[in-house]
Design a protein around this motif. Structure first.
Motif, PDB file in Angstrom:
ATOM      1  N   ASP A 142       0.862  -1.189   0.000  1.00  0.00           N
ATOM      2  CA  ASP A 142       0.000   0.000   0.000  1.00  0.00           C
ATOM      3  C   ASP A 142       0.892   1.230   0.000  1.00  0.00           C
ATOM      4  O   ASP A 142       1.606   1.496   0.972  1.00  0.00           O
ATOM      5  CB  ASP A 142      -0.890  -0.025   1.245  1.00  0.00           C
ATOM      6  N   LYS A 143       0.859   1.977  -1.074  1.00  0.00           N
ATOM      7  CA  LYS A 143       1.742   3.132  -1.209  1.00  0.00           C
ATOM      8  C   LYS A 143       1.453   4.201  -0.163  1.00  0.00           C
ATOM      9  O   LYS A 143       2.320   5.017   0.156  1.00  0.00           O
ATOM     10  CB  LYS A 143       1.605   3.719  -2.625  1.00  0.00           C
ATOM     11  N   ASP A 144       0.243   4.201   0.401  1.00  0.00           N
ATOM     12  CA  ASP A 144      -0.096   5.186   1.423  1.00  0.00           C
ATOM     13  C   ASP A 144       0.252   4.731   2.839  1.00  0.00           C
ATOM     14  O   ASP A 144       0.097   5.493   3.796  1.00  0.00           O
ATOM     15  CB  ASP A 144      -1.590   5.512   1.364  1.00  0.00           C
ATOM     16  N   ASP A 145       0.702   3.494   2.989  1.00  0.00           N
ATOM     17  CA  ASP A 145       1.107   3.001   4.302  1.00  0.00           C
ATOM     18  C   ASP A 145       2.585   3.308   4.504  1.00  0.00           C
ATOM     19  O   ASP A 145       3.458   2.622   3.970  1.00  0.00           O
ATOM     20  CB  ASP A 145       0.847   1.500   4.394  1.00  0.00           C
ATOM     21  N   LEU A 146       2.865   4.352   5.297  1.00  0.00           N
ATOM     22  CA  LEU A 146       4.240   4.817   5.477  1.00  0.00           C
ATOM     23  C   LEU A 146       4.816   4.427   6.837  1.00  0.00           C
ATOM     24  O   LEU A 146       5.818   4.977   7.274  1.00  0.00           O
ATOM     25  CB  LEU A 146       4.288   6.340   5.312  1.00  0.00           C
ATOM     26  N   GLN A 147       4.182   3.451   7.471  1.00  0.00           N
ATOM     27  CA  GLN A 147       4.600   3.029   8.800  1.00  0.00           C
ATOM     28  C   GLN A 147       6.079   2.671   8.839  1.00  0.00           C
ATOM     29  O   GLN A 147       6.799   3.040   9.774  1.00  0.00           O
ATOM     30  CB  GLN A 147       3.760   1.824   9.221  1.00  0.00           C
TER      31      GLN A 147
ATOM     32  N   TYR B 109       8.414   3.790   7.092  1.00  0.00           N
ATOM     33  CA  TYR B 109       9.307   4.874   6.673  1.00  0.00           C
ATOM     34  C   TYR B 109       9.357   6.033   7.669  1.00  0.00           C
ATOM     35  O   TYR B 109       9.914   7.077   7.378  1.00  0.00           O
ATOM     36  CB  TYR B 109       8.875   5.415   5.313  1.00  0.00           C
ATOM     37  N   ARG B 110       8.750   5.847   8.855  1.00  0.00           N
ATOM     38  CA  ARG B 110       8.682   6.949   9.807  1.00  0.00           C
ATOM     39  C   ARG B 110      10.057   7.529  10.107  1.00  0.00           C
ATOM     40  O   ARG B 110      10.291   8.728  10.005  1.00  0.00           O
ATOM     41  CB  ARG B 110       8.030   6.433  11.093  1.00  0.00           C
TER      42      ARG B 110
ATOM     43  N   LYS C 136      11.813   9.027   6.953  1.00  0.00           N
ATOM     44  CA  LYS C 136      11.303  10.344   6.553  1.00  0.00           C
ATOM     45  C   LYS C 136      11.908  11.437   7.431  1.00  0.00           C
ATOM     46  O   LYS C 136      12.281  12.505   6.941  1.00  0.00           O
ATOM     47  CB  LYS C 136       9.776  10.367   6.632  1.00  0.00           C
TER      48      LYS C 136
END
Length: 332
Positions: free
Chosen positions: A259-264, A266-267, A270
């Motif tokens: 899921d490209k919107d799941d950025l868990q 990459y916290r 980022k």
């Protein structure tokens, strides 16, 4: 199928050259390399060939009839091989080349069948295999669509069916693998598909796994220097171990969409790599921010650089030094 979502078949074929010891050791070696299924060929010479049948172009070692007679196993030996597969955690599979071979394999207690490319048009054999109700892998080399349609229709009457793209060339050039055909089979028949691969490398099966193949098959040998019709185009153990690993990894990749919107995940990344809005120079209290007052620097735990236009024209509450990470509290 294993928990990676793909089944890897080690095609031992006749690489054992009639030695039960070689056959048992091949089972052990293939299992140790990561194969899920170990495949043999069940030949009963008098039941499948005439005495003057020609040898294939890639193996002229001895007359066909003599070769099949010499390398055949007895019923007790087949049972020994099947039991050895159980003991080493792989499934036993064999391709029958005659009605009598189907009957023999039923006595052995085989759980799976593989229809070799040369038997696609042998409808009596297909019907005999379908009548067992067992899972069947159907290899499609040498056949056109009409022949394959006929074979699928016959085998649908039995147990679960998987259709495998195959190019009957030894070795098969990359340009002739035909993964487009594998995808068309899936659409045409609404069945799971796979690849029986005769190339010399990994790429074809890895590509097939990435496209959704549920099974891939590759020739396995102790050494390509061994005598016989299969060894020359097989993979040796070290290669086969790496092959199994790569194919199963490709299947894992395909089976796990992201899921490209799941950025868990990459916290932290980022925060470390993205940019915050900072002051490019000293700013006096009450001054309205202009673009020249702003710079964009790591870490990314402040106001994101993408929101810099929201700061333009805003007055600062107090003087700010250069390289100050601007906060919303700094602004009026």
């Amino acid at each position: 199928m294993n928990d990676q979502g793909i089944t890897v078949i080690a095609e031992i074929g006749s690489v054992h050259d009639g030695s039960i010891g070689n056959a048992l050791k091949a089972v052990e070696a293939a299992a140790a390399c990561g194969a899920d299924v170990v495949k043999f060929q069940t030949h009963i010479a008098e039941a499948e060939t005439l005495a003057d049948a020609p040898m294939p172009s890639y193996f002229k070692g001895e007359p066909r009839m003599e070769y099949f007679r010499r390398t055949a196993f007895s019923l007790p030996q087949w049972k020994q091989i099947a039991q050895h597969c159980v003991e080493h955690g792989v499934r036993f599979l064999s391709s029958p080349f005659s009605l009598e071979a189907v009957d023999l394999l039923e006595e052995v207690g085989v759980e799976l069948y593989k229809i070799p490319s040369g038997e696609v048009s042998n409808v009596p054999l297909l019907e005999r295999v379908a009548a067992t109700g067992k899972k069947v892998y159907l290899s499609s080399g040498m056949s056109n669509w009409a022949e394959l349609d006929q074979a699928v229709a016959a085998l649908r009457k039995g147990g679960p069916l998987v259709v495998m793209q195959c190019s009957s060339a030894y070795p098969c050039a990359p340009e002739r693998v035909g993964l487009n055909v594998m995808l068309e089979m899936r659409q045409r028949y609404g069945l799971p598909v796979g690849l029986s691969d005769h190339t010399l490398g990994y790429a074809a099966c890895i590509s097939a796994a990435a496209l959704g193949a549920v099974v891939v098959e590759k020739h396995f040998t102790f050494s390509r220097l061994m005598y016989g019709s299969d060894a020359r185009h097989g993979m040796e153990p070290d290669e086969f171990k790496a092959f199994c690993s790569h194919v199963k990894e490709a299947a894992i990749i395909r089976a796990n969409p992201v899921d490209k919107d799941d950025l868990q995940d990459y916290r932290d990344m980022k925060r470390i790599f993205e940019k915050s809005v900072v002051t490019a120079r000293a700013v006096q209290a009450g001054q309205s921010l202009q673009i020249a007052d702003l710079a964009f620097k790591k870490p990314g735990d402040g106001i994101p650089a993408a929101r810099h236009t929201e700061l333009l024209g805003r007055q600062v509450r107090h003087a700010l030094a250069p390289d100050h990470k601007i906060t919303w509290e700094d602004l009026k």
